[in-house]
Design an enzyme around this catalytic site. Structure first.
Site, PDB file in Angstrom:
ATOM      1  N   ASP A   1      -2.459  10.221   3.967  1.00 17.41           N
ATOM      2  CA  ASP A   1      -3.864   9.846   4.121  1.00 17.41           C
ATOM      3  C   ASP A   1      -4.574  10.861   5.009  1.00 17.41           C
ATOM      4  O   ASP A   1      -4.530  10.777   6.235  1.00 17.41           O
ATOM      5  CB  ASP A   1      -3.971   8.436   4.722  1.00 17.41           C
ATOM      6  CG  ASP A   1      -5.417   7.964   4.840  1.00 17.41           C
ATOM      7  OD1 ASP A   1      -6.313   8.650   4.290  1.00 17.41           O
ATOM      8  OD2 ASP A   1      -5.650   6.915   5.483  1.00 17.41           O
TER       9      ASP A   1
ATOM     10  N   ARG B   1      -7.779  -0.224   0.772  1.00 15.13           N
ATOM     11  CA  ARG B   1      -8.332  -1.431   0.136  1.00 15.13           C
ATOM     12  C   ARG B   1      -8.698  -1.171  -1.319  1.00 15.13           C
ATOM     13  O   ARG B   1      -8.711  -2.099  -2.134  1.00 15.13           O
ATOM     14  CB  ARG B   1      -9.528  -1.940   0.962  1.00 15.13           C
ATOM     15  CG  ARG B   1     -10.681  -0.986   1.055  1.00 15.13           C
ATOM     16  CD  ARG B   1     -11.634  -1.334   2.192  1.00 15.13           C
ATOM     17  NE  ARG B   1     -11.109  -0.936   3.499  1.00 15.13           N
ATOM     18  CZ  ARG B   1     -11.708  -1.188   4.655  1.00 15.13           C
ATOM     19  NH1 ARG B   1     -12.852  -1.846   4.696  1.00 15.13           N
ATOM     20  NH2 ARG B   1     -11.152  -0.796   5.780  1.00 15.13           N
TER      21      ARG B   1
ATOM     22  N   LYS C   1       0.840  -1.202   0.000  1.00 18.89           N
ATOM     23  CA  LYS C   1       0.000   0.000   0.000  1.00 18.89           C
ATOM     24  C   LYS C   1       0.872   1.248   0.000  1.00 18.89           C
ATOM     25  O   LYS C   1       1.695   1.442   0.893  1.00 18.89           O
ATOM     26  CB  LYS C   1      -0.923   0.002   1.234  1.00 18.89           C
ATOM     27  CG  LYS C   1      -1.703   1.316   1.430  1.00 18.89           C
ATOM     28  CD  LYS C   1      -2.633   1.269   2.646  1.00 18.89           C
ATOM     29  CE  LYS C   1      -3.266   2.638   2.925  1.00 18.89           C
ATOM     30  NZ  LYS C   1      -4.156   2.639   4.106  1.00 18.89           N
TER      31      LYS C   1
ATOM     32  N   ASP D   1     -12.097   7.364   3.710  1.00 19.44           N
ATOM     33  CA  ASP D   1     -10.910   7.070   4.518  1.00 19.44           C
ATOM     34  C   ASP D   1     -10.566   5.575   4.480  1.00 19.44           C
ATOM     35  O   ASP D   1      -9.508   5.180   4.951  1.00 19.44           O
ATOM     36  CB  ASP D   1     -11.134   7.537   5.961  1.00 19.44           C
ATOM     37  CG  ASP D   1      -9.838   7.651   6.755  1.00 19.44           C
ATOM     38  OD1 ASP D   1      -8.756   7.589   6.122  1.00 19.44           O
ATOM     39  OD2 ASP D   1      -9.911   7.793   7.987  1.00 19.44           O
TER      40      ASP D   1
ATOM     41  N   GLU E   1      -9.445   3.924   2.062  1.00 18.78           N
ATOM     42  CA  GLU E   1      -8.915   4.067   0.702  1.00 18.78           C
ATOM     43  C   GLU E   1      -7.892   2.993   0.346  1.00 18.78           C
ATOM     44  O   GLU E   1      -7.725   2.648  -0.814  1.00 18.78           O
ATOM     45  CB  GLU E   1      -8.275   5.456   0.546  1.00 18.78           C
ATOM     46  CG  GLU E   1      -6.834   5.599   1.059  1.00 18.78           C
ATOM     47  CD  GLU E   1      -6.655   5.392   2.546  1.00 18.78           C
ATOM     48  OE1 GLU E   1      -7.655   5.494   3.279  1.00 18.78           O
ATOM     49  OE2 GLU E   1      -5.523   5.110   2.980  1.00 18.78           O
TER      50      GLU E   1
ATOM     51  N   ASP F   1       1.630   6.158   5.659  1.00 19.22           N
ATOM     52  CA  ASP F   1       0.638   5.272   5.045  1.00 19.22           C
ATOM     53  C   ASP F   1       1.141   4.636   3.740  1.00 19.22           C
ATOM     54  O   ASP F   1       0.381   3.974   3.038  1.00 19.22           O
ATOM     55  CB  ASP F   1      -0.669   6.043   4.814  1.00 19.22           C
ATOM     56  CG  ASP F   1      -1.904   5.167   4.964  1.00 19.22           C
ATOM     57  OD1 ASP F   1      -1.791   4.080   5.558  1.00 19.22           O
ATOM     58  OD2 ASP F   1      -2.973   5.572   4.471  1.00 19.22           O
TER      59      ASP F   1
ATOM     60  N   LYS G   1     -10.079  12.877   8.359  1.00 20.76           N
ATOM     61  CA  LYS G   1      -9.650  12.426   9.682  1.00 20.76           C
ATOM     62  C   LYS G   1      -9.592  13.624  10.623  1.00 20.76           C
ATOM     63  O   LYS G   1      -9.351  14.751  10.177  1.00 20.76           O
ATOM     64  CB  LYS G   1      -8.228  11.838   9.602  1.00 20.76           C
ATOM     65  CG  LYS G   1      -8.115  10.473   8.963  1.00 20.76           C
ATOM     66  CD  LYS G   1      -6.651  10.002   8.997  1.00 20.76           C
ATOM     67  CE  LYS G   1      -6.479   8.669   8.299  1.00 20.76           C
ATOM     68  NZ  LYS G   1      -7.197   7.557   8.955  1.00 20.76           N
TER      69      LYS G   1
HETATM   70  N1  BES Z   1      -4.270   4.467   6.938  1.00 19.28           N
HETATM   71  C1  BES Z   1      -5.415   4.212   7.737  1.00 19.28           C
HETATM   72  C2  BES Z   1      -5.177   3.163   8.823  1.00 19.28           C
HETATM   73  C3  BES Z   1      -4.181   3.499   9.898  1.00 19.28           C
HETATM   74  C4  BES Z   1      -4.619   3.981  11.120  1.00 19.28           C
HETATM   75  C5  BES Z   1      -2.835   3.255   9.718  1.00 19.28           C
HETATM   76  C6  BES Z   1      -3.689   4.251  12.116  1.00 19.28           C
HETATM   77  C7  BES Z   1      -1.914   3.531  10.716  1.00 19.28           C
HETATM   78  C8  BES Z   1      -2.352   4.014  11.923  1.00 19.28           C
HETATM   79  C9  BES Z   1      -6.545   3.696   6.853  1.00 19.28           C
HETATM   80  O1  BES Z   1      -6.574   4.186   5.562  1.00 19.28           O
HETATM   81  C10 BES Z   1      -7.826   4.116   7.486  1.00 19.28           C
HETATM   82  O2  BES Z   1      -8.054   5.284   7.578  1.00 19.28           O
HETATM   83  N2  BES Z   1      -8.630   3.160   7.911  1.00 19.28           N
HETATM   84  C11 BES Z   1      -9.877   3.438   8.513  1.00 19.28           C
HETATM   85  C12 BES Z   1     -10.900   2.479   7.964  1.00 19.28           C
HETATM   86  C13 BES Z   1     -12.307   2.823   8.319  1.00 19.28           C
HETATM   87  C14 BES Z   1     -12.721   4.122   7.679  1.00 19.28           C
HETATM   88  C15 BES Z   1     -13.198   1.694   7.834  1.00 19.28           C
HETATM   89  C16 BES Z   1      -9.718   3.286  10.020  1.00 19.28           C
HETATM   90  O3  BES Z   1      -8.968   2.413  10.468  1.00 19.28           O
HETATM   91  O4  BES Z   1     -10.316   4.077  10.748  1.00 19.28           O
HETATM   92 ZN    ZN Z   2      -4.773   4.774   4.779  1.00 22.40          ZN
HETATM   93 MN    MN Z   3      -7.599   6.043   5.423  1.00 27.64          MN
END
Ligand code: BES
Ligand code: ZN
Ligand code: MN
Length: 509
Positions: free
Chosen positions: A279, A360, A274, A356, A358, A297, A286
């Site tokens: 992000d 996947r 990835k 967010d 993104e 990220d 966020k």
């Molecule tokens: N890049 C984030 C996940 C992340 C969180 C990585 C903390 C490192 C530290 C990912 O893209 C994300 O935002 N995931 C969301 C998914 C949700 C919206 C279903 C999350 O984990 O809140």
């Molecule tokens: Zn992310």
């Molecule tokens: Mn994200």
């Protein structure tokens, strides 16, 4: 800065260095506990006995005085009494020598590297402390621990104070030690490259820049690099990459890397990483705190690129391919909106309910492309879900997959190199959590079990190729140093991928 490693045989009083680092361990725990026994007995490791002699027995007296027990992680500087060629000595705790693992040696070596930052040369007998490891395995671990523990990211300091350590002599030869040190050094160099890229601010690493750096990195390393620009990404119908990337002024890129050494037969191992260079969450923005570390990220992408750059140096015999989608996830007038539907490379449609989620979306395209090339197996690495950090903390990655045998292979490789992973399930009945009313699938599920629905989402794009997904959201980026792992970008995954590629055998059906 990489180190010059020298391997020397002979006794410690012959080796010239600013600092001599010698191991002191603890005796094995008694099988039957003695009544109210005091601290475990100390064992002077190789070289520590000579230092004690040089000090006329004062070393033991001194260690008693200050309560130095010899536990792994302890370290204390002592003088050499002018009787050795080294000006000063460092006594390093290693615990029970019979229990000393490569990971323990890496930790002890990192302690040496940190304590030696103000001198230019170190000589050490550390590798000889482990009684149950081969000379080669021990030497490799010490080389890795020194180079990784000495890592610093000083690019943006006006008055940087880099470690002065440049020369390391490993005392104690043995079969294969020179090659093992070179191997450890090559691995550490790759990890350090990944750390640098992750630590670099997002402003300095837009997708086009990372693509250019990847090209430069792979030159002369047996890896060919194809870079798809936005027009080619559209032409290849990478709908997830286009959708996530469309909100940013920095246009996406997609990297395909190929390592095919002469004589390699069989299907390749495919690596997917990835690469979200920043992000923000997109329109599903966020909160400020959640964005602070989001330059990390692209840690999966960094791990894949770093690992591929070291395959040739490590003499990897298998074919290895890499698939790296690079995008920036930003909110803007051109950004993807909640409710929009994307068509992924393999034809499946995705309703984007949370911009967010993104990672996947871009991985779906990358996995689809990987599958088209018919690899023997796939591993993807992604900082995918905050839920995985809640579940496993910041030191352990989640491991999911569709093939028991391949999952074991990846888990064993990670265990061998000391990168901590733990299996999580992909429960078929949870799949309905990502059913969409309008498209084939949606990009978010229930909050509970968010790591598993993310894994189930990815599974939609791997067909029946053996596949493992590593959610590295926790261990990719740390807030503090931990042994040879340094704060900020850790380079997590690089060593597992290199171990996996070095020992690769196609998983059985
Ligand atoms: N890049 C984030 C996940 C992340 C969180 C990585 C903390 C490192 C530290 C990912 O893209 C994300 O935002 N995931 C969301 C998914 C949700 C919206 C279903 C999350 O984990 O809140
Ligand atoms: Zn992310
Ligand atoms: Mn994200």
């Amino acid at each position: 800065m990489p180190f010059t490693f020298t391997v020397a045989t002979g006794s410690v009083d012959r080796v010239a260095a600013d600092l001599l680092a010698v191991p002191v361990g603890t005796a094995p725990a008694p099988t039957s506990p003695k009544r109210g026994s005091d601290a475990p007995a100390r064992v002077l490791g190789p070289g520590a006995d000579a230092l004690d002699d040089a000090l006329g027995g004062d070393l033991v007296a001194f260690l008693d005085e200050v309560g130095f027990e010899g536990k792994l992680g302890e370290a204390i500087a002592v003088p050499t009494g002018g009787k050795l060629r080294a000006k000063a000595a460092l006594v390093v705790g290693v615990g029970d020598p019979a229990e000393l693992t490569p990971d323990g040696l890496r930790r002890a070596a990192a302690a040496v590297a940190r304590r030696a930052s103000k001198v230019t040369s170190v000589a050490t007998t550390l590798a000889a402390a482990a009684t149950e490891l081969s000379d080669a395995d021990a030497a490799q671990a010490v080389a890795e621990g020194i180079e990784l523990g000495a890592y610093q990211f000083l690019e943006y300091k006006r008055d940087p104070k880099p470690s002065k350590l440049a020369k390391v002599t490993l005392i104690g030869g043995g079969p294969g030690v020179r090659a093992a040190v070179a191997r450890g050094s090559a691995i550490a160099t790759a990890v350090r490259w990944a750390r640098d890229l992750v630590n670099t601010p997002s402003k300095e690493k837009p997708p086009a820049e990372i693509a250019a750096e990847a090209r430069a990195l792979m030159r002369g390393r047996g890896v060919s690099v194809q870079v798809f620009d936005p027009a080619q990404i559209r032409q290849k119908k990478l709908g997830g990459v286009i959708g996530v990337g469309q909100g940013s002024a920095q246009t996406p890129r997609f990297l395909k890397l190929t390592y095919a050494p002469t004589g390699a037969r069989g299907k390749p191992l495919a690596l997917v990483g990835k690469g979200v260079v920043f992000d923000s969450g997109g329109l599903s923005l966020k909160p400020a705190g959640g964005m602070e570390t989001m330059k990390c990220d692209m840690s999966g992408a960094a791990a894949v690129l770093a690992a591929m750059s070291a395959l040739k140096d490590l003499g990897v015999k298998a074919k290895v391919t890499g698939y790296v989608p690079l995008v920036e996830n930003m909110p803007s007038g051109t950004a993807i909106r909640p409710g929009d539907v994307l068509r992924i490379r393999n034809g499946k449609t995705v309703e984007v309910l949370n911009t967010d989620a993104e990672g996947r979306l871009i991985l779906a395209d990358a996995l689809s492309l990987a599958v088209e090339d018919k690899p023997a197996a796939i591993v993807d690495l992604a900082t995918l879900t905050g839920a995985c950090v809640v579940a496993l903390g910041d030191k352990i990655a989640g491991l999911m997959g569709n093939h028991e045998g391949w999952q074991s292979q990846v888990r064993d490789a990670a265990d061998r190199v000391g990168e901590r992973v733990w299996p999580l399930p992909l429960p078929p009945d949870y799949r309905r959590g990502i059913d969409s009313a309008v498209a084939d699938i949606k990009n978010t599920g229930p909050r509970e079990g968010g790591t598993l629905t993310a894994g189930l989402f990815l599974q939609e794009f791997v067909g029946d190729v053996p596949w493992v997904h590593l959610d590295i959201a926790g261990p990719a980026f740390l807030s503090g140093d931990d042994g040879y792992i340094t704060k900020g970008g850790t380079g997590f995954g690089v060593r597992t991928l290199l171990e996996l590629a070095s020992t690769f055998a196609a998983p059985k059906d």
